[in-house]
Design a protein around this motif. Structure first.
Motif, PDB file in Angstrom:
ATOM      1  N   LEU A 143      -8.369  -3.524   7.292  1.00 28.26           N
ATOM      2  CA  LEU A 143      -8.200  -4.866   7.867  1.00 28.26           C
ATOM      3  C   LEU A 143      -9.126  -5.890   7.225  1.00 28.26           C
ATOM      4  CD1 LEU A 143      -6.932  -6.738   9.964  1.00 28.26           C
ATOM      5  CD2 LEU A 143      -8.609  -5.927  11.630  1.00 28.26           C
ATOM      6  N   ALA A 144     -10.346  -5.474   6.902  1.00 30.43           N
ATOM      7  CA  ALA A 144     -11.301  -6.423   6.306  1.00 30.43           C
ATOM      8  C   ALA A 144     -10.796  -6.931   4.954  1.00 30.43           C
ATOM      9  CB  ALA A 144     -12.661  -5.747   6.139  1.00 30.43           C
ATOM     10  N   ASP A 145     -10.122  -6.071   4.196  1.00 25.28           N
ATOM     11  CA  ASP A 145      -9.639  -6.460   2.865  1.00 25.28           C
ATOM     12  C   ASP A 145      -8.456  -7.429   2.932  1.00 25.28           C
ATOM     13  OD1 ASP A 145     -11.488  -4.761   1.589  1.00 25.28           O
ATOM     14  OD2 ASP A 145     -10.176  -3.040   1.960  1.00 25.28           O
ATOM     15  N   ILE A 146      -7.675  -7.331   4.008  1.00 19.27           N
ATOM     16  CA  ILE A 146      -6.477  -8.189   4.104  1.00 19.27           C
ATOM     17  C   ILE A 146      -6.596  -9.182   5.261  1.00 19.27           C
ATOM     18  CG2 ILE A 146      -4.982  -6.392   3.136  1.00 19.27           C
ATOM     19  CD1 ILE A 146      -3.992  -6.149   6.195  1.00 19.27           C
ATOM     20  N   SER A 147      -7.810  -9.436   5.714  1.00 22.73           N
ATOM     21  CA  SER A 147      -8.000 -10.262   6.916  1.00 22.73           C
ATOM     22  C   SER A 147      -7.368 -11.640   6.783  1.00 22.73           C
ATOM     23  CB  SER A 147      -9.496 -10.391   7.226  1.00 22.73           C
ATOM     24  OG  SER A 147     -10.167 -10.996   6.141  1.00 22.73           O
ATOM     25  N   GLU A 194       1.806  -9.431   0.992  1.00 23.10           N
ATOM     26  CA  GLU A 194       0.473  -9.086   0.505  1.00 23.10           C
ATOM     27  C   GLU A 194      -0.251  -8.171   1.498  1.00 23.10           C
ATOM     28  OE1 GLU A 194      -0.933  -9.899  -2.504  1.00 23.10           O
ATOM     29  OE2 GLU A 194       1.109 -10.578  -2.961  1.00 23.10           O
ATOM     30  N   ALA A 195      -0.088  -8.442   2.801  1.00 20.05           N
ATOM     31  CA  ALA A 195      -0.764  -7.626   3.810  1.00 20.05           C
ATOM     32  C   ALA A 195      -0.210  -6.205   3.821  1.00 20.05           C
ATOM     33  CB  ALA A 195      -0.597  -8.277   5.187  1.00 20.05           C
ATOM     34  N   VAL A 215      -2.081  -2.653   2.523  1.00 27.56           N
ATOM     35  CA  VAL A 215      -2.386  -1.528   3.414  1.00 27.56           C
ATOM     36  C   VAL A 215      -1.667  -0.260   2.974  1.00 27.56           C
ATOM     37  CG1 VAL A 215      -2.174  -0.676   5.781  1.00 27.56           C
ATOM     38  CG2 VAL A 215      -2.837  -3.036   5.367  1.00 27.56           C
ATOM     39  N   TRP A 216      -0.349  -0.329   2.837  1.00 26.87           N
ATOM     40  CA  TRP A 216       0.418   0.908   2.612  1.00 26.87           C
ATOM     41  C   TRP A 216       0.584   1.277   1.141  1.00 26.87           C
ATOM     42  CZ3 TRP A 216       4.860   0.822   6.830  1.00 26.87           C
ATOM     43  CH2 TRP A 216       4.282   1.206   8.053  1.00 26.87           C
TER      44      TRP A 216
END
Length: 257
Positions: free
Chosen positions: A222-226, A210-211, A215-216
């Motif tokens: 970072l805030a969206d996948i913190s 998920e992270a 991102v890619w």
């Protein structure tokens, strides 16, 4: 500098041995490429995505959810068991090489293999039209944490549960395959029922997928996948600590034999 040179020497020895047994390196290259192509084609046809978008989504799961699992986790388990069977650990006790350098050398060797798979998967995905959407640095940090997590778990399994080479396959199958499926490596998590989604929250592979996908593939920061990033960060620290303690325990046991 002593530890650095010793670590490089151990990593170089392991990589040279793998290079001589070219079959393992070839198979570790074929596996992520085949998973990437299968996942990409399924997503393209069943989710009605363009080729580029399908491989953008397929690349993270094929990499951190499948390729790194077998090379970094399965590979580190196999290395620890092989070193024990070849009595390399006993020779370590009468050599000036430190246990810390030996541990870091195995870690570095499998990290090099994992980085090679990253380059391979994303080069092929890029050739098929996929593009990096988000921060390159953040994506690399997620991949590094994934490698650290897998190698740490590999040390724990290899030192605590695997006694012979035959044990490696059963360990990887018993612990790995359910986690891979539940992490979304072979099936998108969007197909999961709610009960499995709730269970997947405890699976580190789910957070890796998920992270990196966020991102890619989707351009998130970072805030969206913190939530996924910090879960993975804490898990990787815990696994390195657990792997190191397991390794030290194995050395004490081997010294008494």
């Amino acid at each position: 500098m002593k530890y650095w040179y010793e670590t490089l020497a151990v990593a170089q020895r392991i990589l040279i041995e793998l290079g001589r047994r070219r079959r393992s390196l070839v198979l570790w290259s074929i596996f992520p490429v085949s998973i990437l192509l299968i996942n990409g084609l399924i997503l393209k046809e069943r989710a009605n995505l363009s080729t580029a978008k399908a491989f953008e989504v397929a690349a993270p799961a094929s990499l951190v959810g499948a390729a790194l699992f077998f090379s970094c986790l399965g590979g580190s388990v196999a290395t620890v068991v092989a070193e024990r069977e070849q009595h390399t650990l006993k020779r370590l006790f009468i050599s000036p090489l430190s246990g810390t350098s030996y541990f870091l050398g195995i870690f570095l060797a499998h990290s090099c293999i994992g980085i090679g798979q990253v380059i391979l998967v994303y080069t092929i995905a890029s050739c098929l039209g996929a593009q990096f959407q988000g921060s390159i640095l953040l994506g690399c940090a997620i991949i590094l944490l994934s490698i650290v997590s897998y190698v740490g778990v590999g040390f724990i399994l290899g030192t605590q549960f695997a006694r012979r080479t035959e044990d490696v396959n059963s360990l990887v199958a018993a612990f790995g395959v359910p986690l891979l499926i539940l992490g979304g490596a072979f099936l998108p998590t969007s197909l999961f029922p709610q009960s499995l989604l709730e269970l997947a929250q405890y699976n580190p592979i789910y957070h890796m997928n998920e992270a990196l996908m966020g991102v890619w593939a989707d351009g998130k920061d970072l805030a969206d996948i913190s939530e996924h990033f910090w879960y993975l960060f804490i898990f990787s620290i815990a696994m390195i600590a657990g792997g190191w303690l397991s390794y030290r325990r194995m050395l004490r046991v081997e010294r008494r034999l």
